[in-house]
Design a protein around this motif. Sequence first.
Motif, PDB file in Angstrom:
ATOM      1  N   HIS A  62       8.645  25.978   5.081  1.00 20.17           N
ATOM      2  CA  HIS A  62       9.573  27.100   4.885  1.00 20.17           C
ATOM      3  C   HIS A  62      10.953  26.764   5.465  1.00 20.17           C
ATOM      4  O   HIS A  62      11.976  27.049   4.829  1.00 20.17           O
ATOM      5  CB  HIS A  62       9.038  28.370   5.528  1.00 20.17           C
ATOM      6  N   ARG A 115      12.226  23.748   5.916  1.00 23.14           N
ATOM      7  CA  ARG A 115      12.824  22.727   5.039  1.00 23.14           C
ATOM      8  C   ARG A 115      13.418  23.376   3.784  1.00 23.14           C
ATOM      9  O   ARG A 115      14.507  23.012   3.340  1.00 23.14           O
ATOM     10  CB  ARG A 115      11.775  21.692   4.626  1.00 23.14           C
ATOM     11  N   ASN A 116      12.703  24.348   3.202  1.00 24.06           N
ATOM     12  CA  ASN A 116      13.210  25.069   2.029  1.00 24.06           C
ATOM     13  C   ASN A 116      14.477  25.850   2.367  1.00 24.06           C
ATOM     14  O   ASN A 116      15.388  25.950   1.544  1.00 24.06           O
ATOM     15  CB  ASN A 116      12.154  26.018   1.466  1.00 24.06           C
ATOM     16  N   THR A 167      17.301  23.293   2.513  1.00 25.20           N
ATOM     17  CA  THR A 167      17.658  22.896   1.146  1.00 25.20           C
ATOM     18  C   THR A 167      18.445  24.009   0.460  1.00 25.20           C
ATOM     19  O   THR A 167      19.406  23.742  -0.265  1.00 25.20           O
ATOM     20  CB  THR A 167      16.402  22.570   0.327  1.00 25.20           C
ATOM     21  N   TYR A 214      19.068  26.983  -5.037  1.00 28.85           N
ATOM     22  CA  TYR A 214      17.952  26.926  -5.982  1.00 28.85           C
ATOM     23  C   TYR A 214      18.360  27.545  -7.300  1.00 28.85           C
ATOM     24  O   TYR A 214      19.155  28.477  -7.344  1.00 28.85           O
ATOM     25  CB  TYR A 214      16.730  27.660  -5.414  1.00 28.85           C
ATOM     26  N   ILE A 232      14.802  30.587  -1.713  1.00 29.77           N
ATOM     27  CA  ILE A 232      13.870  30.236  -2.790  1.00 29.77           C
ATOM     28  C   ILE A 232      12.961  31.408  -3.148  1.00 29.77           C
ATOM     29  O   ILE A 232      12.595  31.586  -4.315  1.00 29.77           O
ATOM     30  CB  ILE A 232      13.043  28.985  -2.415  1.00 29.77           C
ATOM     31  N   GLU A 234      16.280  22.546  -7.551  1.00 33.52           N
ATOM     32  CA  GLU A 234      17.505  22.643  -6.759  1.00 33.52           C
ATOM     33  C   GLU A 234      18.704  22.824  -7.687  1.00 33.52           C
ATOM     34  O   GLU A 234      18.706  22.304  -8.799  1.00 33.52           O
ATOM     35  CB  GLU A 234      17.669  21.401  -5.907  1.00 33.52           C
TER      36      GLU A 234
END
Length: 184
Positions: free
Chosen positions: A75, A77-78, A81, A87, A147, A182
């Motif tokens: 989570h 890491r998301n 990102t 996203y 996300i 992404e």
Amino acid sequence: MVKALHIAEKIVVPEGVTVEVEGSKVTVKGPKGTVSRDFSHARGVFIRLEDGAVIVETYVADRERKALVGSVAAHIRNMITGVTKGYRYKLKIIFSHFPISVVVDEKNRVVRIRNFMGEKSDRIAKIHGNVKVKVSGEDIVVEGVDIEEVGLTAASIERATRVTDRDRRVFMDGIYIYEKGEAS
């Protein structure tokens, strides 16, 4: 059953991203925006900052706690990102007879789907959180930094045109997710 004494995952924080940890609440700030999440449900999992990295750890871990450490780390890491790249989900509008028109109502934060299967009333899908929805021709693009919000919005648009009383092999009209990933 063997229990590990210490399980930890290290997530390196890239340049231009700041992570704040207050107890079990994690806030990630980056060039695209800010994402916050509360991990208080993950009992026995500890989150801390150390030398430009986030450490997610637990002690005396059984199988469930090991999995929980991996989930919390994924989570985070998301979130990183999301604030660096963002996203994007793409949906395709498909119809055979009645032309579907899709309108984004930013004021009410909903997507209105008109003339679906010849229906007179609009079908409505909610836009969750801080997500941008754009309609261009037969495509709908959903973008954002979280996300979960992007996925929820795309799923609510897809679900709004779900048909249960007809054969899906014959009546394929609807809006379908065909790409996700992404943004940049």
